[in-house]
Write an enzyme that holds these catalytic residues in place. Structure first.
Site, PDB file in Angstrom:
ATOM      1  N   GLU A 185       0.829  -1.215   0.000  1.00  0.00           N
ATOM      2  CA  GLU A 185       0.000   0.000   0.000  1.00  0.00           C
ATOM      3  C   GLU A 185       0.859   1.259   0.000  1.00  0.00           C
ATOM      4  OE1 GLU A 185      -2.756  -0.338   3.362  1.00  0.00           O
ATOM      5  OE2 GLU A 185      -4.267  -0.940   1.911  1.00  0.00           O
ATOM      6  N   GLU A 263      -6.755  -7.984  -0.513  1.00  0.00           N
ATOM      7  CA  GLU A 263      -7.111  -7.979   0.913  1.00  0.00           C
ATOM      8  C   GLU A 263      -8.610  -7.708   1.032  1.00  0.00           C
ATOM      9  OE1 GLU A 263      -4.812  -5.510   3.473  1.00  0.00           O
ATOM     10  OE2 GLU A 263      -2.925  -6.016   2.485  1.00  0.00           O
TER      11      GLU A 263
HETATM   12  C1  LIG Z   1      -6.721   1.767  10.408  1.00  0.00           C
HETATM   13  C2  LIG Z   1      -6.146   1.318   9.119  1.00  0.00           C
HETATM   14  C3  LIG Z   1      -4.853   0.592   9.307  1.00  0.00           C
HETATM   15  C4  LIG Z   1      -4.198   0.419   7.975  1.00  0.00           C
HETATM   16  N1  LIG Z   1      -4.246  -0.985   7.536  1.00  0.00           N
HETATM   17  C5  LIG Z   1      -5.015  -1.456   6.584  1.00  0.00           C
HETATM   18  S1  LIG Z   1      -6.088  -0.626   5.872  1.00  0.00           S
HETATM   19  N2  LIG Z   1      -4.751  -2.714   6.121  1.00  0.00           N
HETATM   20  C6  LIG Z   1      -4.080  -2.897   4.845  1.00  0.00           C
HETATM   21  C7  LIG Z   1      -2.684  -3.403   5.093  1.00  0.00           C
HETATM   22  O1  LIG Z   1      -2.076  -3.752   3.856  1.00  0.00           O
HETATM   23  C8  LIG Z   1      -2.701  -4.645   5.971  1.00  0.00           C
HETATM   24  O2  LIG Z   1      -1.373  -4.993   6.259  1.00  0.00           O
HETATM   25  C9  LIG Z   1      -3.465  -4.370   7.270  1.00  0.00           C
HETATM   26  O3  LIG Z   1      -2.812  -3.376   8.010  1.00  0.00           O
HETATM   27  C10 LIG Z   1      -4.880  -3.908   6.927  1.00  0.00           C
HETATM   28  C11 LIG Z   1      -5.723  -3.693   8.166  1.00  0.00           C
HETATM   29  O4  LIG Z   1      -5.764  -4.899   8.894  1.00  0.00           O
END
Ligand SMILES: CCCCNC(=S)N1C[C@H](O)[C@@H](O)[C@@H](O)[C@H]1CO
Length: 647
Positions: A185, A263
């Site tokens: 991301e 995801e």
């Molecule tokens: C509060 C949002 C935290 C950011 N993480 C997000 S959107 N996510 C996408 C990320 O790639 C994954 O590793 C996980 O961290 C998942 C949430 O479980």
């Protein structure tokens, strides 16, 4: 064991066979852009995958979890590789025991699961510092996740160790890895440094060859900066998101090829002090079915969440610092204790409409055990063990220094100074610029005064005579794993101020608590020189046998406040009964010695113990208690808890 070499046919037969049979040794996994699909060995292939993090499950349970994933109808398992889990110090590598990534790859093969690998270097995942090693911060000005030369040098060094070991496991080399994600991301990270992403892509190609499918994953808002020419673009979103809109956006980056959600959130993470997160079964299955009808390939995040043992939880920054809980149950289809849930069966039913699901029943939930209440006895105040906890002695500095500056990665550091003058009236102690990272437990001459907390509690009042010992125990609650673009240093980031006086002349004691608990308990402190008040950082322990064959169980600490737990020297993680929502800690059965042997449980309570220092082992988790309650469960597991008091 690296994968077997292709079958060696007698050389006379080979030319004939290659004429008659399709390329028997042409193992391949590719994107077929003409038909918007993947091809596996030349045949159309759609993956229905699930995320399981080997680093959140004891190795002895990997096979069990992977079997349940396969039996659920999945054909792929997706997982990250946390850099900090495998390179604890620069140039020191650990791929042993529960860190043996290659044993996990083999278990996935045995479970007949292909693999999608996500080696980062940053992984997010609610994991300590998003998987980046804290020792990177020993260069305080380093710009993480950019083309900063110091950062890239460390990344290159790590990947030149990891990726050559991954190479034999690539699908076309006889292994089970069908694709590999670059970064994580990246489009959500403000830096948006395209030369960094290009560097990573070039490094992966150089070390993994040009056949492996490399891809990126971003939320819809991150596609612009997270995607890169030459890397297949994928997206992530959950059940409540607008799938049509998001896949439409994805098509701007991948006009042809299979749609992929890397995801698809089956649940969500929990923060200490916030409500427990859940995602409904109908919402999850409706979105899944819609995606499968579209022909998309999907990875469900998480399919089994597991546990943030030890100090491995990360933290988010959403207006304030929010540490992730010890449980990573995630309301996932397979529970933290490895049990199939109704959500799993509902998902399995959806998958069965689109592809074959292995016949046969899912393994049943594991046997559970109740035990207790057990009385714990006081071993001593943390300060009584300072010689054992910091055998090399303190570091002196005029101003306090960070954990990173003294190479302390996890856990705790004691900051000590002496009152420069008498304060005979309650006088304010505070740290400028929100400089407590993350919680501080304050003692004067060993007497607990109270807590300071990042974003939450900025001051307290104390009195004391000139020369009195001021001890400030700092707790690292886990480094930011998402959100902030700045480095999350730990410790006292500014010198505390008492009244109008900036306190200087500090002794820093990096504490090796795990070595103490693993090594010497029950030890008698050299001297009980500190008042044995049941408040402030204190060790408690007891030993206990398990009845009959035992089982998985859930440690419940009614009336305790906050601290750390070890069972037989294994760091089970943090508890924070007072703040919740998690009230129990999962104890996998393999951590416990069999009947007859004595198990030892050790607690480091950081604040206040209950009037009766007791604990219990329950046959079920409590993950959503938003009020501090005291329960007593009868020993029969059928009964509901009787609520003794709410406060
Ligand atoms: C509060 C949002 C935290 C950011 N993480 C997000 S959107 N996510 C996408 C990320 O790639 C994954 O590793 C996980 O961290 C998942 C949430 O479980």
């Amino acid at each position: 064991m690296a994968p077997k070499k292709p079958l060696c046919l007698p050389f006379l037969l080979l030319p004939l066979l290659t004429l008659l049979l399709p390329q028997a040794d042409a193992r391949s996994f590719v994107v077929d852009r003409d038909h918007n699909r993947f091809l596996l060995d030349g045949a159309p292939f759609r993956y229905v995958s699930g995320s399981l993090h080997y680093f959140r499950v004891p190795r002895v349970l990997w096979a069990d979890r992977l079997l349940k994933m396969r039996m659920s109808g999945l054909n792929v398992v997706q997982f990250y590789v946390p850099w900090n889990y495998h390179e604890p110090e620069p140039g020191v590598y650990n791929f042993n025991g529960s860190r043996d990534l290659f044993a996990f790859l083999k278990e996935a093969t045995l479970a007949n699961l292909l693999v999608i690998l996500r080696p980062g270097p940053y992984i997010c995942a609610e994991w300590e510092m998003g998987g980046l090693p804290a020792w990177l911060l020993r260069k305080p000005k380093i710009h993480l996740r950019t083309s900063d030369p110091d950062f890239l040098a460390a990344v290159d060094s790590w990947f030149k160790v990891l990726l050559p070991r991954i190479y034999p496991w690539l699908y076309h080399n006889g292994g089970n890895i069908i694709s590999i994600q670059v970064e994580n991301e990246y489009g959500s990270y403000r830096a948006c440094d395209v030369s960094y992403m290009r560097h990573l892509a070039g490094l992966f190609r150089a070390l993994l060859g040009d056949r492996i499918l490399l891809f990126t994953t971003d939320g819809p808002e991150g596609l612009k900066c997270g995607s890169l020419q030459g890397l297949y673009t994928t997206v992530d979103f959950g059940p409540a998101d607008n799938m049509t809109k998001i896949f439409g956006l994805l098509r701007k980056y991948e006009p042809r090829g299979p749609l992929v959600n890397s995801e698809y959130y089956t649940g969500w993470l929990d923060y200490w002090g916030q409500n427990h997160s859940t995602r409904s079964i109908p919402a999850v299955t409706k979105g899944l079915e819609k995606m499968l009808k579209l022909g998309a390939s999907v990875n469900m995040y998480m399919f089994h969440g597991g546990t943030n043992f030890g100090y491995w939880n990360g933290a988010d920054e959403k207006g304030r610092f929010l540490p992730i809980t010890t449980s990573y149950d995630y309301d996932a289809p397979i529970s933290e204790a490895g049990d199939p849930t109704p959500k799993l069966f509902a998902i399995r039913n959806v998958i069965s409409k689109f592809q074959e699901v292995p016949l046969g029943p899912l393994p049943p939930p594991s046997p559970k055990m109740t035990l207790g209440p057990l009385n714990l006895h006081l071993d001593g105040n943390l300060l009584d063990f300072l010689d054992f906890l910091c055998p090399q002695g303190p570091i002196h500095s005029v101003l306090p220094v960070t954990f990173e500056a003294v190479n302390q990665v996890h856990g705790y550091m004691l900051y000590r100074t002496y009152l420069p003058h008498t304060v005979s009236e309650p006088t304010q102690l505070w740290v400028p610029n929100n400089g407590v990272h993350d919680r501080a437990y304050v003692m004067v001459d060993g007497v607990f005064q109270g807590v300071l907390e990042r974003n939450m509690k900025h001051n307290l009042f104390l009195m004391g005579k000139i020369g009195a010992t001021l001890d400030v125990l700092l707790e690292n609650m886990g480094r930011l794993s998402f959100g902030s673009n700045s480095s999350d240093f730990k410790g006292l980031l500014q010198p505390p101020i008492l009244g109008q006086t900036i306190l200087t002349q500090w002794l820093m004691f990096p504490l090796k608590v795990d070595n103490l608990v693993k090594g010497w308990f029950p030890i008698q402190p050299l001297k009980h020189s500190h008042p044995q008040t049941p408040s402030g950082p204190t060790f408690y322990s007891t030993t206990f046998p398990i009845l009959n064959s035992g089982g998985d169980t859930f440690l419940f600490l009614p009336g305790w406040t906050k601290g750390q737990v070890w069972i037989n020297g294994f760091n089970l993680g943090r508890y924070w009964t007072k703040r919740g929502p998690q009230q129990t800690l999962y104890v996998p059965r393999p951590l416990l010695f069999p009947r007859g042997a004595h198990n030892r449980i050790t607690l480091l309570e950081l604040e206040n113990v209950p009037p009766q220092p007791q604990i219990q082992f329950l046959d079920r988790p409590i993950l959503n208690s938003t009020k501090h309650r005291t329960y007593v469960y009868s020993l029969s597991s059928a009964s509901e808890p009787m609520e003794l008091s709410g406060h």
